[in-house]
Design a protein around this motif. Sequence first.
Motif, PDB file in Angstrom:
ATOM      1  N   ASP A 125       0.815  -1.213   0.000  1.00 25.14           N
ATOM      2  CA  ASP A 125       0.000   0.000   0.000  1.00 25.14           C
ATOM      3  C   ASP A 125       0.852   1.267   0.000  1.00 25.14           C
ATOM      4  O   ASP A 125       0.375   2.336  -0.390  1.00 25.14           O
ATOM      5  CB  ASP A 125      -0.976   0.008   1.184  1.00 25.14           C
ATOM      6  N   ASP A 126       2.119   1.162   0.402  1.00 28.91           N
ATOM      7  CA  ASP A 126       2.984   2.345   0.388  1.00 28.91           C
ATOM      8  C   ASP A 126       3.487   2.687  -1.008  1.00 28.91           C
ATOM      9  O   ASP A 126       4.123   3.719  -1.221  1.00 28.91           O
ATOM     10  CB  ASP A 126       4.170   2.162   1.334  1.00 28.91           C
ATOM     11  N   ALA A 127       3.218   1.818  -1.995  1.00 26.96           N
ATOM     12  CA  ALA A 127       3.672   2.048  -3.374  1.00 26.96           C
ATOM     13  C   ALA A 127       2.493   2.280  -4.315  1.00 26.96           C
ATOM     14  O   ALA A 127       2.612   2.103  -5.524  1.00 26.96           O
ATOM     15  CB  ALA A 127       4.489   0.854  -3.863  1.00 26.96           C
ATOM     16  N   ILE A 128       1.381   2.725  -3.777  1.00 34.75           N
ATOM     17  CA  ILE A 128       0.141   2.775  -4.535  1.00 34.75           C
ATOM     18  C   ILE A 128       0.195   3.715  -5.739  1.00 34.75           C
ATOM     19  O   ILE A 128      -0.486   3.506  -6.738  1.00 34.75           O
ATOM     20  CB  ILE A 128      -1.035   3.151  -3.595  1.00 34.75           C
ATOM     21  N   ASP A 129       1.029   4.751  -5.691  1.00 34.28           N
ATOM     22  CA  ASP A 129       1.101   5.711  -6.796  1.00 34.28           C
ATOM     23  C   ASP A 129       2.322   5.500  -7.686  1.00 34.28           C
ATOM     24  O   ASP A 129       2.578   6.314  -8.598  1.00 34.28           O
ATOM     25  CB  ASP A 129       1.103   7.146  -6.235  1.00 34.28           C
ATOM     26  N   ARG A 130       3.080   4.449  -7.451  1.00 37.11           N
ATOM     27  CA  ARG A 130       4.234   4.160  -8.303  1.00 37.11           C
ATOM     28  C   ARG A 130       3.793   3.393  -9.560  1.00 37.11           C
ATOM     29  O   ARG A 130       2.655   2.951  -9.676  1.00 37.11           O
ATOM     30  CB  ARG A 130       5.275   3.337  -7.542  1.00 37.11           C
ATOM     31  N   TYR A 131       4.771   3.194 -10.461  1.00 34.98           N
ATOM     32  CA  TYR A 131       4.536   2.416 -11.672  1.00 34.98           C
ATOM     33  C   TYR A 131       5.313   1.099 -11.577  1.00 34.98           C
ATOM     34  O   TYR A 131       6.302   1.007 -10.826  1.00 34.98           O
ATOM     35  CB  TYR A 131       4.961   3.219 -12.907  1.00 34.98           C
ATOM     36  N   PRO A 132       4.900   0.060 -12.317  1.00 37.53           N
ATOM     37  CA  PRO A 132       5.572  -1.240 -12.216  1.00 37.53           C
ATOM     38  C   PRO A 132       7.088  -1.178 -12.376  1.00 37.53           C
ATOM     39  O   PRO A 132       7.816  -1.902 -11.691  1.00 37.53           O
ATOM     40  CB  PRO A 132       4.928  -2.048 -13.346  1.00 37.53           C
ATOM     41  N   SER A 133       7.583  -0.305 -13.250  1.00 35.94           N
ATOM     42  CA  SER A 133       9.038  -0.211 -13.463  1.00 35.94           C
ATOM     43  C   SER A 133       9.779   0.302 -12.238  1.00 35.94           C
ATOM     44  O   SER A 133      11.002   0.155 -12.139  1.00 35.94           O
ATOM     45  CB  SER A 133       9.333   0.701 -14.655  1.00 35.94           C
ATOM     46  N   GLN A 134       9.041   0.886 -11.307  1.00 42.01           N
ATOM     47  CA  GLN A 134       9.648   1.415 -10.083  1.00 42.01           C
ATOM     48  C   GLN A 134       9.597   0.418  -8.930  1.00 42.01           C
ATOM     49  O   GLN A 134       9.988   0.758  -7.808  1.00 42.01           O
ATOM     50  CB  GLN A 134       8.934   2.706  -9.668  1.00 42.01           C
ATOM     51  N   LEU A 135       9.125  -0.786  -9.203  1.00 45.80           N
ATOM     52  CA  LEU A 135       8.953  -1.793  -8.162  1.00 45.80           C
ATOM     53  C   LEU A 135       9.934  -2.940  -8.347  1.00 45.80           C
ATOM     54  O   LEU A 135      10.375  -3.235  -9.469  1.00 45.80           O
ATOM     55  CB  LEU A 135       7.527  -2.359  -8.195  1.00 45.80           C
ATOM     56  N   SER A 136      10.251  -3.624  -7.256  1.00 46.75           N
ATOM     57  CA  SER A 136      11.052  -4.850  -7.332  1.00 46.75           C
ATOM     58  C   SER A 136      10.177  -5.991  -7.855  1.00 46.75           C
ATOM     59  O   SER A 136       8.940  -5.866  -7.929  1.00 46.75           O
ATOM     60  CB  SER A 136      11.591  -5.215  -5.952  1.00 46.75           C
ATOM     61  N   GLY A 137      10.830  -7.099  -8.179  1.00 49.61           N
ATOM     62  CA  GLY A 137      10.076  -8.262  -8.661  1.00 49.61           C
ATOM     63  C   GLY A 137       9.069  -8.751  -7.640  1.00 49.61           C
ATOM     64  O   GLY A 137       7.932  -9.102  -7.981  1.00 49.61           O
TER      65      GLY A 137
END
Length: 365
Positions: free
Chosen positions: A131-143
Amino acid sequence: MPTITLSAVAKSYGGGDYAVKDLDLTVPDGAFMCLLGPSGCGKTTTLRMIAGLEQPTAGTIAVADRVLDSVEQGLYVPPERRGMGLVFQNYALWPHLSVRDNVEFGLRMRKVPAPDRRSRAEAALKMVHVDDAIDRYPSQLSGGQQQRVALARMLAINPGVLLLDEPLSNLDAQLRLEMRAELKRIHEESGATIVFVTHDQLEALTMATDVAVMKDGELQQVAAPMDLYARPANRFVAAFVGSPPMAIVDVGPAPTGLAASLLHFVKSRAEGCAPAAVGIRPEALHLGAPHASAWREEATVEAVLPAGSSWTVRLRVLETELYALSYTPVLAAPGDMLTCWTEHMHLFGEDGGRISAWDTRGVGA
């Protein structure tokens, strides 16, 4: 949550080759069922038939009292009307959408009102701890985060059945460990019926409430994880489940060397018992002073393989290679002679079926 029932289900892609053969399987209400087996055994095909992405060649698939596939009745319910969530091996996230929009996507397709979409997406992301990454995009996330978002997208639509096709295989070892714990927690909290495809026995044993082992399109055994490990139905299951794998020694019809030693011991303890093969798990093979009732032989140490919390020892016993697994330090070097012994053996008949898990202290199972 519904029970899934597959009755005499088969799938052929033509030419007489069957990916799945005459499969009878029940996934109980609220179960976490793992379909386990090597590549090409039919587990993913089975999952895709449950999802409606593949149509069976024969048989019936039902969820609760609702028939989804019936070749005999000419009945087929398309995937979007099955009320199931499917998570693929690759995350299949929209790269141009934020985490929130990815999770809301399925709800938007179902015409869910915007306020309800928002609250359900936030609740699903909170459940998988992204929930802390709700406004990020997939490329900004780890696998691992991307995999959690894919799970949240399915959980947001609140499916009665969640289908997972090897979703952890692209993750590194640490993330796989974390996600195994997360999936188990999600199952306990959501109460969903989960069908999980994997070739990794550790995933199956640590997460599932029930494990279905498949080989060449055929179901070999369905059991709770520890029952599967302790009482494998046949030689294939015995050798496939366990790491290092169980050593299975053929003992008939004219055994020599290790086979003769094992068969002589079995017959001396159980008159009239004539197995075709004897299996010994590495953790049941001990080194050092044997118990009085145990089978024992002298062994030559070929290699000692430390793994931190355990030691795997490769032995040569009467010209046959065996492995012993120890949870205490093994102070030996290649070429050393040690006594190896065991009190627990698995016995298999001519057809490969398990006769018993035989304990020399008198406990059979």
